[in-house]
Design an enzyme around this catalytic site. Structure first.
Site, PDB file in Angstrom:
ATOM      1  CB  ALA A  49      -7.462 -11.571  -7.977  1.00  0.00           C
ATOM      2  CB  SER A  50      -2.998 -11.970  -6.148  1.00  0.00           C
ATOM      3  OG  SER A  50      -3.202 -13.345  -6.367  1.00  0.00           O
ATOM      4  CB  VAL A  51      -4.859  -6.540  -4.936  1.00  0.00           C
ATOM      5  CG1 VAL A  51      -4.755  -5.278  -4.107  1.00  0.00           C
ATOM      6  CG2 VAL A  51      -4.249  -6.286  -6.330  1.00  0.00           C
ATOM      7  CE  LYS A  84      -1.065 -14.773  -3.311  1.00  0.00           C
ATOM      8  NZ  LYS A  84      -2.173 -14.770  -4.273  1.00  0.00           N
TER       9      LYS A  84
END
Length: 361
Positions: A74-76, A78
């Protein structure tokens, strides 16, 4: 410096305290607080063997979670998208204070002309986290370019540079900047310029077919159940969104963290310049002159990385979490790096992070 396998004691970690971390994760799995997860810890260049906990659900069935399982992080994702942009900055192709609309002309209008690349990297752009039509786009199995078109029409929540507000759509625009400037899709750029260079062979933006059998399926939250666009569907796994579509292992992520701890170098290769690596993990938002004081007090961001990653880490530490139940972080003062991946959205991983930091001796 390249990570070398070793014991907790060789890494400068208290073995008994690290055992408590393992015991807690095993208890969580037994009590079904998490279905399964993996943990990797390094310190001063020594990698303690990654361990898995609980079970891994796959499309083919269920087995014990191995330490090298692949997770949708997921947002890792970014910080990886941010790293791609910073490579362009190093190469003289982009500047942090470039107008995004100057790179992507269709982004202009309704105040968006004031958004700089720096704002996208620090969550100060005024863009929303998700588009109002996010669910509709996913229901229609929309391609990534439809999300980008929506962002280019999106109304801002506030004037750029005045507040911090987490914005996945800002990271989407960073990915589009990479694609537009280089002529390569972000997933190709990441694979060729970062994953290959660091030896992150089990990492991909959008799942690679040869890695699919190693993927641990996410526990789907109520709002996604019964849909054909949830995290475990072929649509989402293949879409490769810049803000949350990466698949990886805990070991590959601590390699990335070690590169930042090394000042941009890993295994004899200087992926990022020293100044670039340090800028990414240095507080950038506190120095923004127009930032509201409330935002300045509540959180701090580097370039793609959140400053501070748990209660016991120092102010120089950096990290990022993901909605699928993932958390990574590192601390330059102690040389510690850690990746904790689970399949349980909302898993209380800061408790694990605190215990890992408590094992430093």
């Amino acid at each position: 410096m390249k990570l070398q396998p070793g014991t907790p004691r060789e890494a400068g970690l208290d073995p008994s305290r690290l055992d408590r971390v393992y015991e807690m994760l095993e208890t969580w799995a037994r009590e079904e607080k998490i279905q399964g997860g993996s943990l990797a810890v390094t310190r001063n260049g020594v990698l303690v063997e990654p361990r898995g906990f609980g079970v891994r659900k796959r499309s083919e069935g269920t087995d014990s979670m191995p330490g090298d399982a692949i997770f949708l992080v997921a947002s890792v994702t970014k910080p990886l998208t941010a790293t791609a942009v910073m490579l362009l900055v190093e190469r003289g192709l982009v500047c942090l204070d470039d107008s995004v609309a100057a790179i992507l002309p269709e982004f202009a209008g309704e105040g968006r002309d004031e958004i700089r690349v720096r704002h996208l990297l620090t969550h100060t752009s005024g863009l929303p986290d998700m588009l109002p039509e996010n669910l509709d786009l996913r229901r229609r199995h929309a391609p990534l370019d439809e999300f980008i078109k929506g962002i280019c029409r999106c109304k801002l929540l506030f004037e750029p540079g005045t507040r911090i507000s987490y914005q996945s759509m800002g990271t989407a625009m960073l990915g589009e900047i990479v694609a537009r400037v280089t002529g390569r899709p972000l997933r190709s750029f990441l694979e060729e310029e970062i994953f290959f260079s660091l030896g992150m062979e089990s990492t991909a933006l959008g799942i690679r077919e040869e890695l699919r059998e190693r993927v641990a399926l996410v526990e789907i939250p109520a709002e996604q159940r019964g849909t054909d666009w949830h995290w475990n569907t072929g649509y989402w796994q293949n879409l490769g969104v810049p803000w949350g579509g990466m698949f990886s292992t805990v070991e590959d992520l601590v390699v990335l963290l070690q590169m930042f701890l090394n000042g941009g170098e890993y295994g004899g290769s200087q992926l990022l310049g020293l100044q670039t690596a340090q800028a990414m993990v240095t507080d950038q938002t506190s120095r923004m002159p127009r930032l509201q004081e409330e935002s300045r007090r509540e959180q701090a961001w580097g370039l793609g990385w959140k400053m501070g990653w748990c209660d016991l880490s120092t102010e120089d530490s950096f990290g990022h979490g993901g909605a699928t139940g993932t958390l990574v972080g590192a601390d330059p003062r102690t040389g510690l790096a850690c990746a904790i991946f689970t399949t349980r959205p909302g898993a209380p991983l800061r408790y694990v992070a605190n215990m890992v930091n408590g094992a430093v001796v």
